[in-house]
Enzyme design. Structure first.
Site, mmCIF file in Angstrom:
data_model
loop_
_atom_site.group_PDB
_atom_site.id
_atom_site.type_symbol
_atom_site.label_atom_id
_atom_site.label_comp_id
_atom_site.label_asym_id
_atom_site.label_seq_id
_atom_site.Cartn_x
_atom_site.Cartn_y
_atom_site.Cartn_z
ATOM 1 N N HIS A 17 39.943 -39.871 22.161
ATOM 2 C CA HIS A 17 39.981 -40.903 21.116
ATOM 3 C C HIS A 17 39.693 -42.286 21.725
ATOM 4 C CE1 HIS A 17 43.067 -38.102 19.004
ATOM 5 N NE2 HIS A 17 41.930 -37.991 18.354
ATOM 6 N N LYS A 41 48.024 -31.173 8.047
ATOM 7 C CA LYS A 41 48.240 -30.350 9.232
ATOM 8 C C LYS A 41 49.635 -30.652 9.745
ATOM 9 C CE LYS A 41 44.731 -32.831 11.779
ATOM 10 N NZ LYS A 41 44.007 -33.085 13.001
HETATM 11 P P1 ADP Z 1 41.445 -35.828 12.142
HETATM 12 O O1 ADP Z 1 42.671 -35.062 11.776
HETATM 13 O O2 ADP Z 1 41.023 -36.817 11.109
HETATM 14 O O3 ADP Z 1 40.289 -34.996 12.635
HETATM 15 P P2 ADP Z 1 41.963 -36.517 14.882
HETATM 16 O O4 ADP Z 1 43.062 -37.375 15.360
HETATM 17 O O5 ADP Z 1 41.989 -35.078 15.272
HETATM 18 O O6 ADP Z 1 41.934 -36.737 13.330
HETATM 19 O O7 ADP Z 1 40.570 -37.117 15.352
HETATM 20 C C1 ADP Z 1 40.143 -38.385 14.918
HETATM 21 C C2 ADP Z 1 38.664 -38.534 15.222
HETATM 22 O O8 ADP Z 1 38.448 -38.516 16.625
HETATM 23 C C3 ADP Z 1 37.790 -37.402 14.658
HETATM 24 O O9 ADP Z 1 36.542 -37.942 14.291
HETATM 25 C C4 ADP Z 1 37.627 -36.468 15.837
HETATM 26 O O10 ADP Z 1 36.452 -35.674 15.756
HETATM 27 C C5 ADP Z 1 37.536 -37.491 16.969
HETATM 28 N N1 ADP Z 1 37.926 -36.922 18.256
HETATM 29 C C6 ADP Z 1 39.032 -36.215 18.559
HETATM 30 N N2 ADP Z 1 39.043 -35.850 19.861
HETATM 31 C C7 ADP Z 1 37.879 -36.332 20.401
HETATM 32 C C8 ADP Z 1 37.264 -36.270 21.709
HETATM 33 N N3 ADP Z 1 37.859 -35.609 22.704
HETATM 34 N N4 ADP Z 1 36.067 -36.872 21.880
HETATM 35 C C9 ADP Z 1 35.469 -37.518 20.835
HETATM 36 N N5 ADP Z 1 35.978 -37.603 19.582
HETATM 37 C C10 ADP Z 1 37.174 -37.026 19.366
#
Ligand code: ADP
Length: 162
Positions: A17, A41
């Site tokens: 992130h 989730k």
């Molecule tokens: P959500 O539940 O909305 O998917 P997340 O917290 O899992 O929220 O992810 C937020 C955003 O960050 C999403 O667009 C996800 O694809 C992106 N993301 C998560 N992990 C990574 C990573 N390792 N590299 C790049 N983007 C990421």
């Protein structure tokens, strides 16, 4: 002036992130990291905890704000005066989900654009859910998250004195 929101669950924030945050922030006047309060989730951290962990992780970066929100992401983008939604893509499955959401959002809010940044290679495998699983099973996750997040995970799992 172009503001963007970067929405997500951030349960908890990972180095993946933060890579997206660091690369997206210079592209906009302000990047508003938007922590979705009750995603569909199972969550480990409360929305207040997720906001606090994120705030601490980006404390040294300029033009960034961290806020929580509920309801429709596009409605929140409008509220924040943001014309762009930033998301990160790791793999094909991310793309399919983002594509579907983007088409729906475009119908609901044609004025708002989606900008997707590809993950950096070294973060491709990092997801909050895998990270929690690995940590719970005693894996060393210290290279995948900021130190204060690793500490918070260890505390949540009650691993501190083991
Ligand atoms: P959500 O539940 O909305 O998917 P997340 O917290 O899992 O929220 O992810 C937020 C955003 O960050 C999403 O667009 C996800 O694809 C992106 N993301 C998560 N992990 C990574 C990573 N390792 N590299 C790049 N983007 C990421």
């Amino acid at each position: 002036m172009t503001n963007a929101i970067y929405p997500g669950s951030f349960d908890p924030v990972t180095n993946g992130h933060l890579d997206i945050v660091g690369r997206a922030a210079p592209l906009f006047d302000e990047l508003i990291i938007s922590v979705y309060d009750v995603p569909q989730k199972q969550l480990m951290f409360s929305v207040e905890e997720r906001v606090e962990l994120m705030k601490k992780a980006v404390a040294n970066l300029a033009n960034i704000r961290v806020v929580s929100y509920s309801g429709l992401t596009i409605a929140f983008a409008r509220e924040m005066n943001a014309r762009v939604i930033v998301r990160g893509l790791r793999m094909i499955s991310d793309f399919e989900r983002e594509f579907e959401m983007a088409l729906m959002n475009k119908k609901l809010a044609p004025d708002i654009e989606l900008v997707c940044l590809m993950t950096s290679l070294e973060y491709q495998f990092i997801s909050s859910s895998l990270l929690k699983e690995a940590c719970q099973l005693g894996g060393d996750i210290s290279n995948l998250v900021p130190k204060h997040v690793a500490d918070a995970l260890v505390e949540k799992f009650g691993l501190a004195n083991k």
